[in-house]
Design a protein around this motif. Structure first.
Motif, PDB file in Angstrom:
ATOM      1  N   UNK A  62       0.862  -1.188   0.000  1.00 49.31           N
ATOM      2  CA  UNK A  62       0.000   0.000   0.000  1.00 49.31           C
ATOM      3  C   UNK A  62       0.889   1.226   0.000  1.00 49.31           C
ATOM      4  N   UNK A  63       0.565   2.170  -0.869  1.00 49.22           N
ATOM      5  CA  UNK A  63       1.255   3.460  -0.881  1.00 49.22           C
ATOM      6  C   UNK A  63       0.195   4.561  -0.919  1.00 49.22           C
ATOM      7  N   UNK A  80       4.441  11.137   0.471  1.00 44.76           N
ATOM      8  CA  UNK A  80       3.796   9.824   0.386  1.00 44.76           C
ATOM      9  C   UNK A  80       4.286   8.957   1.526  1.00 44.76           C
ATOM     10  N   UNK A  81       3.625   7.843   1.720  1.00 43.32           N
ATOM     11  CA  UNK A  81       4.049   6.874   2.730  1.00 43.32           C
ATOM     12  C   UNK A  81       3.639   5.494   2.274  1.00 43.32           C
ATOM     13  N   UNK A  82       4.482   4.532   2.553  1.00 44.69           N
ATOM     14  CA  UNK A  82       4.160   3.136   2.234  1.00 44.69           C
ATOM     15  C   UNK A  82       4.494   2.212   3.398  1.00 44.69           C
ATOM     16  N   UNK A  98      -2.492   1.048   8.785  1.00 42.17           N
ATOM     17  CA  UNK A  98      -2.079   2.339   9.346  1.00 42.17           C
ATOM     18  C   UNK A  98      -0.613   2.607   9.001  1.00 42.17           C
ATOM     19  N   UNK A  99      -0.328   3.903   8.746  1.00 44.17           N
ATOM     20  CA  UNK A  99       1.062   4.280   8.451  1.00 44.17           C
ATOM     21  C   UNK A  99       1.311   5.692   8.945  1.00 44.17           C
ATOM     22  N   UNK A 100       2.535   6.017   9.305  1.00 44.42           N
ATOM     23  CA  UNK A 100       2.867   7.405   9.694  1.00 44.42           C
ATOM     24  C   UNK A 100       2.910   8.316   8.470  1.00 44.42           C
ATOM     25  N   UNK A 101       2.600   9.573   8.706  1.00 45.85           N
ATOM     26  CA  UNK A 101       2.626  10.586   7.642  1.00 45.85           C
ATOM     27  C   UNK A 101       3.613  11.680   8.045  1.00 45.85           C
ATOM     28  N   UNK A 115      -2.681   0.177  -4.483  1.00 47.32           N
ATOM     29  CA  UNK A 115      -2.870  -1.099  -3.799  1.00 47.32           C
ATOM     30  C   UNK A 115      -2.360  -2.226  -4.678  1.00 47.32           C
ATOM     31  N   UNK A 116      -1.767  -3.228  -4.063  1.00 47.72           N
ATOM     32  CA  UNK A 116      -1.352  -4.433  -4.774  1.00 47.72           C
ATOM     33  C   UNK A 116      -1.631  -5.633  -3.887  1.00 47.72           C
ATOM     34  N   UNK A 117      -2.165  -6.724  -4.512  1.00 49.68           N
ATOM     35  CA  UNK A 117      -2.421  -7.924  -3.719  1.00 49.68           C
ATOM     36  C   UNK A 117      -1.506  -9.046  -4.164  1.00 49.68           C
ATOM     37  N   UNK A 118      -1.601 -10.187  -3.497  1.00 50.68           N
ATOM     38  CA  UNK A 118      -0.696 -11.303  -3.727  1.00 50.68           C
ATOM     39  C   UNK A 118      -0.844 -11.903  -5.117  1.00 50.68           C
ATOM     40  N   UNK A 119      -1.994 -11.672  -5.783  1.00 48.71           N
ATOM     41  CA  UNK A 119      -2.172 -12.218  -7.125  1.00 48.71           C
ATOM     42  C   UNK A 119      -1.489 -11.361  -8.180  1.00 48.71           C
ATOM     43  N   UNK A 120      -0.996 -10.191  -7.771  1.00 47.75           N
ATOM     44  CA  UNK A 120      -0.387  -9.271  -8.717  1.00 47.75           C
ATOM     45  C   UNK A 120      -1.319  -8.193  -9.208  1.00 47.75           C
TER      46      UNK A 120
END
Length: 557
Positions: A62-63, A80-82, A98-101, A115-120
């Protein structure tokens, strides 16, 4: 690798319109079950972004990208944050991450998410329906109320708290928020305060109700422009209502019209120091309704500094049933105390009534009212209320109101009332109640017991069926009446009717006989096909209602 793009290609105006008119979660093109963004928001947590998303396969990357809200489309991102970790959810296919900004400037930012999932499967530039408010957060973590349970001797409550300012660029180092106006909600009112250099504030108030949810909220401040101001957690507060007692010099007043009576006494309140005088409390004389509830105010005063009172009672409102009350129901520090009372006026009225209940449950009533004293006067629209009760002693209910016809308008002359209506209860005690006014006292007739029992005919049959012409037809069945909840035999004479086949009209044939068990015991000659009917409706006597008709068809051969 499958890939689709949801790019922010509209102008800043179009993006703003998207935020206000609605948002459809972005999903990978041609990827059933691929990544879907639901939301990205700061949740009022300084320096953090929360992404809500789901996919058919576990999300692996996730970015989040941030753009100043007023920046034109195509401008570079502000950051940005990932560095996302899963915050909630059963597994990585659905939940909140959750991610810091870390951004250089405070402000409001629109957010897009990759967004990216395990299936690509991927989604790029999915626009969040909410903006990230990257602003200073001003909070009041807690309130302190002293005392927590105020009472009669300790009524003033002191409220204290501290306001903290948290810069999302330094979320781990909140600082005291100075010179911030604070609005404190105290139930039915509010008080204000301003924080000092150390962020603290204090205010005081006297509760006006027995239970309060105290809250405090920071307000806009020049020191923190654009800040997010959050309410404090609720602080529950309740008061102690102390017992009250009082005396009355009399509990009955008999007054002539125009005269004034006086009641004196003293009120006290119980505290930890014992019983002590209760100053400045209201003493009210209430007239009661038929259910012994306060209905109207006859007189009112207040206790002096020593708890003493003098109540002047006018004869303007007659109140045979009344009560004295010390205090009112919404006082936070004292209970209400009552004493029974009775207020009567001298001008009496005389009332008489006759009533009859027929076999169709129709109640016919007539009667008269008169007064004796020439100083009395009829009200503009005098009425009599008919009331009924199960036992003639309590539980009286209003059935109807009848107007009194004023013909003479003089003392000693009877004025009539009359009416006919369906009785709501066919076994009850009835009385007439004249609704008095300041000149004429209320009066009530003695109860009269009127009753009619419900009747019915069960098991009705005409036999034999079929039957030969000119042979006898026997009628069987049982005539009963209902006393309370029990049906009992009735040895009276129900009426027999006949309706020939093809006709719509019943014709009276005879009154049938019954034995002591209520059983029908008569016969008739069969002449033609038709329907026989029996009902108890001709000679019902003084205490029975008409019954429902029952029928039986007989074929004559």
């Amino acid at each position: 690798m499958r890939r689709s793009t949801f790019m922010a290609t509209a102008t800043a105006t179009a993006l703003s319109a998207t935020l206000f008119t609605g948002f459809s979660p972005a999903q990978a093109d041609n990827a059933t079950g691929g990544p879907v963004l639901s939301d990205a928001d700061g949740w009022y947590e300084p320096g953090l972004i929360f992404v809500t998303a789901h996919s058919d396969s576990p999300l692996t990357h996730i970015t989040a990208h941030f753009y100043p809200l007023d920046a034109p489309a195509g401008d570079p991102e502000a950051g940005s944050t990932e560095d996302f970790t899963q915050y909630s959810g059963q597994d990585a296919t659905s939940g909140v991450w959750r991610a810091p900004v870390h951004l250089a400037d405070l402000g409001d930012y629109r957010v897009t998410v990759d967004l990216e999932d395990a299936s690509g499967a991927t989604v790029t530039g999915a626009l969040s329906p909410h903006t990230l408010r990257y602003q200073t957060l001003v909070t009041i973590p807690e309130l302190t109320a002293t005392p927590t349970v105020p009472d009669y001797l300790h009524q003033q409550v002191s409220v204290t708290g501290s306001a903290l300012a948290t810069d999302p660029r330094h979320p781990d180092t909140p600082t005291p928020a100075a010179d911030v106006p604070v609005d404190i909600e105290t139930g039915r009112g509010r008080v204000s305060a301003t924080t000092t250099a150390d962020g603290r504030f204090t205010a005081a108030f006297v509760p006006t109700q027995t239970s309060i949810d105290l809250t405090a909220g920071p307000e806009a401040s020049v020191n923190y422009p654009g800040a997010i101001d959050l309410l404090s957690p609720k602080q529950y507060l309740h008061t102690t209502q102390a017992p009250v007692r009082f005396t009355a010099s009399t509990h009955v007043l008999n007054l002539k019209q125009g005269a004034t009576g006086t009641v004196t006494g003293r009120a006290e309140i119980q505290t930890t120091a014992g019983w002590q005088p209760l100053p400045s409390t209201t003493i009210t004389l209430f007239g009661l309704d038929a259910h012994n509830r306060p209905a109207f105010v006859v007189g009112e005063t207040a206790t002096d500094s020593h708890g003493s009172y003098t109540l002047h009672v006018s004869s303007y409102n007659a109140a045979p049933a009344a009560e004295l009350m010390a205090g009112t129901g919404d006082m936070p520090f004292q209970q209400v105390a009552t004493e029974p009372f009775s207020l009567h006026v001298a001008y009496t009225t005389h009332l008489d009534m006759s009533a009859d209940l027929n076999d169709e449950a129709s109640l016919k009533v007539s009667g008269y009212v008169y007064y004796e004293d020439a100083r009395a006067h009829w009200p503009t629209k005098p009425t009599v209320t008919l009331q009924y009760s199960k036992d003639g002693r309590s539980g009286w209910k209003n059935a109807t109101t009848l107007p009194i016809t004023i013909r003479h308008n003089k003392p000693q002359f009877e004025e009539d009332f009359a009416g006919t209506f369906t009785a709501p209860n066919t076994n009850a005690y009835w009385r007439a109640r004249f609704n008095g006014n300041p000149d004429l006292a209320t009066s009530t007739t003695k109860p009269v017991h009127l009753y009619r029992y419900a009747t019915r005919i069960t098991g009705f049959h005409a036999t034999p069926d079929p039957v030969r012409r000119n042979q006898w037809i026997s009628f069987t069945g049982t005539l009963q009446y209902k006393n309370g909840t029990t049906w009992k035999p009735l040895g009276e004479s129900p009426a027999l009717y006949f309706k020939p086949r093809g006709s719509t009209t019943y014709h009276f044939v005879a009154d049938l006989g019954t034995d002591k068990h209520g059983h029908l015991n008569d016969m008739e000659t069969a002449k033609q096909d038709g329907t026989w009917a029996v009902t108890f409706n001709r000679q019902t006597g003084d205490h029975y209602l008409r019954s429902t008709r029952v029928t039986d068809y007989v074929d004559v051969q």
